[in-house]
Write an enzyme that holds these catalytic residues in place. Structure first.
Site, PDB file in Angstrom:
ATOM      1  N   GLN A  68      -4.862  -5.486   7.147  1.00  0.00           N
ATOM      2  CA  GLN A  68      -5.897  -6.134   6.520  1.00  0.00           C
ATOM      3  C   GLN A  68      -5.761  -7.493   7.303  1.00  0.00           C
ATOM      4  O   GLN A  68      -6.389  -8.348   6.522  1.00  0.00           O
ATOM      5  CB  GLN A  68      -5.455  -6.364   5.227  1.00  0.00           C
ATOM      6  CG  GLN A  68      -5.813  -5.669   3.825  1.00  0.00           C
ATOM      7  CD  GLN A  68      -7.422  -5.170   4.033  1.00  0.00           C
ATOM      8  OE1 GLN A  68      -8.092  -5.011   4.427  1.00  0.00           O
ATOM      9  NE2 GLN A  68      -7.396  -3.519   3.850  1.00  0.00           N
ATOM     10  N   ASP A  76       2.372  -4.272   7.769  1.00  0.00           N
ATOM     11  CA  ASP A  76       0.863  -3.748   7.743  1.00  0.00           C
ATOM     12  C   ASP A  76       0.036  -4.592   8.305  1.00  0.00           C
ATOM     13  O   ASP A  76      -0.253  -5.284   6.963  1.00  0.00           O
ATOM     14  CB  ASP A  76       1.259  -2.955   6.665  1.00  0.00           C
ATOM     15  CG  ASP A  76       0.253  -2.778   6.369  1.00  0.00           C
ATOM     16  OD1 ASP A  76      -0.632  -2.261   6.552  1.00  0.00           O
ATOM     17  OD2 ASP A  76      -0.234  -1.879   5.074  1.00  0.00           O
ATOM     18  N   LYS A 103     -10.733  -0.628   9.747  1.00  0.00           N
ATOM     19  CA  LYS A 103     -10.242  -1.511   9.573  1.00  0.00           C
ATOM     20  C   LYS A 103     -11.257  -2.685   9.842  1.00  0.00           C
ATOM     21  O   LYS A 103     -10.481  -4.101   9.680  1.00  0.00           O
ATOM     22  CB  LYS A 103      -9.680  -1.696   8.276  1.00  0.00           C
ATOM     23  CG  LYS A 103      -9.963  -0.463   7.356  1.00  0.00           C
ATOM     24  CD  LYS A 103      -7.950  -1.152   6.525  1.00  0.00           C
ATOM     25  CE  LYS A 103      -8.245   0.686   5.242  1.00  0.00           C
ATOM     26  NZ  LYS A 103      -7.227   0.484   4.613  1.00  0.00           N
ATOM     27  N   CYS A 137      -4.029   2.263  -4.007  1.00  0.00           N
ATOM     28  CA  CYS A 137      -3.454   2.850  -3.946  1.00  0.00           C
ATOM     29  C   CYS A 137      -2.758   1.354  -3.807  1.00  0.00           C
ATOM     30  O   CYS A 137      -1.534   2.265  -2.347  1.00  0.00           O
ATOM     31  CB  CYS A 137      -3.919   3.765  -1.691  1.00  0.00           C
ATOM     32  SG  CYS A 137      -4.842   4.319  -1.295  1.00  0.00           S
ATOM     33  N   HIS A 182       1.204  -1.027  -0.242  1.00  0.00           N
ATOM     34  CA  HIS A 182      -0.325   0.045  -0.482  1.00  0.00           C
ATOM     35  C   HIS A 182       0.917   0.928  -0.271  1.00  0.00           C
ATOM     36  O   HIS A 182       1.621   1.066   0.710  1.00  0.00           O
ATOM     37  CB  HIS A 182      -0.854   0.228   1.319  1.00  0.00           C
ATOM     38  CG  HIS A 182      -2.035   1.093   1.461  1.00  0.00           C
ATOM     39  ND1 HIS A 182      -1.623   2.398   1.747  1.00  0.00           N
ATOM     40  CD2 HIS A 182      -2.925   0.903   0.637  1.00  0.00           C
ATOM     41  CE1 HIS A 182      -2.428   3.050   1.573  1.00  0.00           C
ATOM     42  NE2 HIS A 182      -3.972   2.149   1.394  1.00  0.00           N
TER      43      HIS A 182
END
Ligand SMILES: *Cc1c(COP(=O)(O)O)cnc(C)c1O
Length: 408
Positions: free
Chosen positions: A205, A202, A228, A366, A124
């Protein structure tokens, strides 16, 4: 929990009762932001209407309540990701802010001219641009680990990039574009074998979809967003190992992050407050606490299982569409599907789906370098939550077929 029970949870989400363009909302954009259960918005409203007070600054009852509630959320987060200490949980405004904090502060402490930082090709922009900026500033080198045609990280290539100059490897757990789940255990083993690099993940998700344990995996930093994971916008977390955070300078100066301020110098507060300058998003943090309570009630095992079923079903049904290309065929995936349809622009399709009440993402997601790797500049993406249904997928496929027929 059986399917029927999961579908009963839909009534906890006011947005799922809404119509869009006069049609029942089909919400397939959960990778961009999930919807929120009523318990989360109630926590926000409760803070603003019944117990407003700021944290750490005052002794009155409502200030104590706010401080206490913030502390409780921090403890819940520590447990949620398996951190050793609540001092390792830093509140930020989101994944982007967490990664910028990390790039700035870790960069200040540990990155010198000629050092190397590795990210993957499908990150991302939030896990791309801060490292680019840091490397430009410090005359360090940003190395890009390539992915295979399946969108899986090329582990051999990663291994060959590692050396004694590698100071940090920052990669996503699950790709927001292709759903690819990176095999963290294996990746971390390779990195530890070949270098002393620190490892940042990261988790935007993954954090609300699968169990993560930062200690077991031996992750140095982990970043994610509340919005999220069924929580409010404007809140996020950076996890970091205590010893590393202690060696890093503050990111921003201001209230709360100090110990003593004089005309000539300041000393800094202890962790985690050293990294939390200014009044935090107190309502948002309380909302995040409520989101974790909700997720604990549903259960991550059930969430993952249901989302994997939706993914498998959607994949099968999408393959019925003529001229479709599914991007991302990794064997291990989160419930995210990107695709293009030959001869039909993604933005046209998204616009026509919107008219039928279907919300999905279109564009570059993104992840411009990642899309370029697969010769795309714009794609369509659907992404599921446990509250999505097989009926919604059927309606979506039927709509897509009709739209494509009308365009050709
Ligand atoms: C959404 C997302 C981000 C950015 O999160 P923000 O909440 O916009 O700061 C970073 N990485 C991944 C993988 C994401 O999905």
């Amino acid at each position: 929990m059986i399917v029927q029970e999961i579908e009963n949870l839909r009534k906890d989400f006011p947005m799922l009762q809404k119509k869009m363009r006069g049609q029942p909302l089909v919400y397939f954009d959960n990778a961009a932001t999930t919807l929120r259960p009523l318990a989360v918005t109630e926590a926000l409203v409760r803070y603003y209407t019944e117990q407003t007070g700021t944290v750490h600054r005052a002794l009155y009852e409502f200030a104590e309540l706010a401080t206490d509630a913030q502390h409780k959320t921090r403890q819940k987060l520590q447990e949620w990701i398996g951190a050793k200490s609540e001092k390792e949980i830093i509140f930020t405004s989101g994944t982007t802010a967490s990664l910028n904090l990390l790039a700035s502060s870790f960069g200040e402490a540990f990155i010198k001219e000629g050092d190397e930082i590795i990210i993957s090709e499908i990150e991302h922009h939030s896990n791309f641009v801060p490292w680019q900026m840091l490397c430009n500033k410090k005359k360090a080198h940003l190395k890009i680990a390539p992915v295979l045609d399946s969108t899986e990280l090329d582990l051999n290539a990663l291994e060959s990039l590692l050396n004694e100059r590698t100071k940090l490897v920052s990669i996503t757990h699950i790709s927001n574009a292709f759903g690819t789940e990176n095999p963290l255990e294996e990746i971390i083993r390779i990195i530890r074998r070949r270098s002393d690099a620190k490892i940042a993940i990261d988790g935007a998700q993954s954090v609300a979809h699968m169990k993560i344990n930062v200690q077991k995996l031996d992750i140095d930093f982990y970043a994610f967003s509340a919005h999220k994971m069924y929580g409010p916008t404007g809140v996020g977390v950076l996890y970091g190992k205590e010893a590393l955070l202690n060696d890093m300078p503050p990111y921003q100066g201001g209230g709360d992050m100090i110990d003593e301020v004089t005309l000539d110098y300041s000393t800094y507060n202890e962790l985690p407050f050293k990294f939390e300058a200014g009044t935090p998003n107190i309502a948002g943090i309380l909302g995040l606490g409520a989101a974790i309570d909700y997720l604990n009630k549903v259960g991550l095992d059930i969430i993952w299982a249901k989302e994997q079923e939706l993914l498998a079903y959607a994949e099968t049904r999408l393959n019925e569409i003529k001229n479709i290309t599914l991007l991302g065929q990794a064997p291990q995936k989160g419930a995210i599907l990107a695709f293009v349809i030959k001869g039909a622009h993604p933005l046209d399709i998204a616009t026509l789906l919107d008219l039928r009440g279907i919300a999905l993402r279109s564009g570059h997601l993104c992840v411009q370098p990642g899309l370029k790797r697969f010769n795309q500049t714009s794609v369509l993406r659907i992404s599921f939550s446990f509250y999505n249904t097989f009926n919604e997928i059927d309606f979506f496929i039927q709509s897509l077929k009709e739209i494509i027929d009308s365009l050709y």
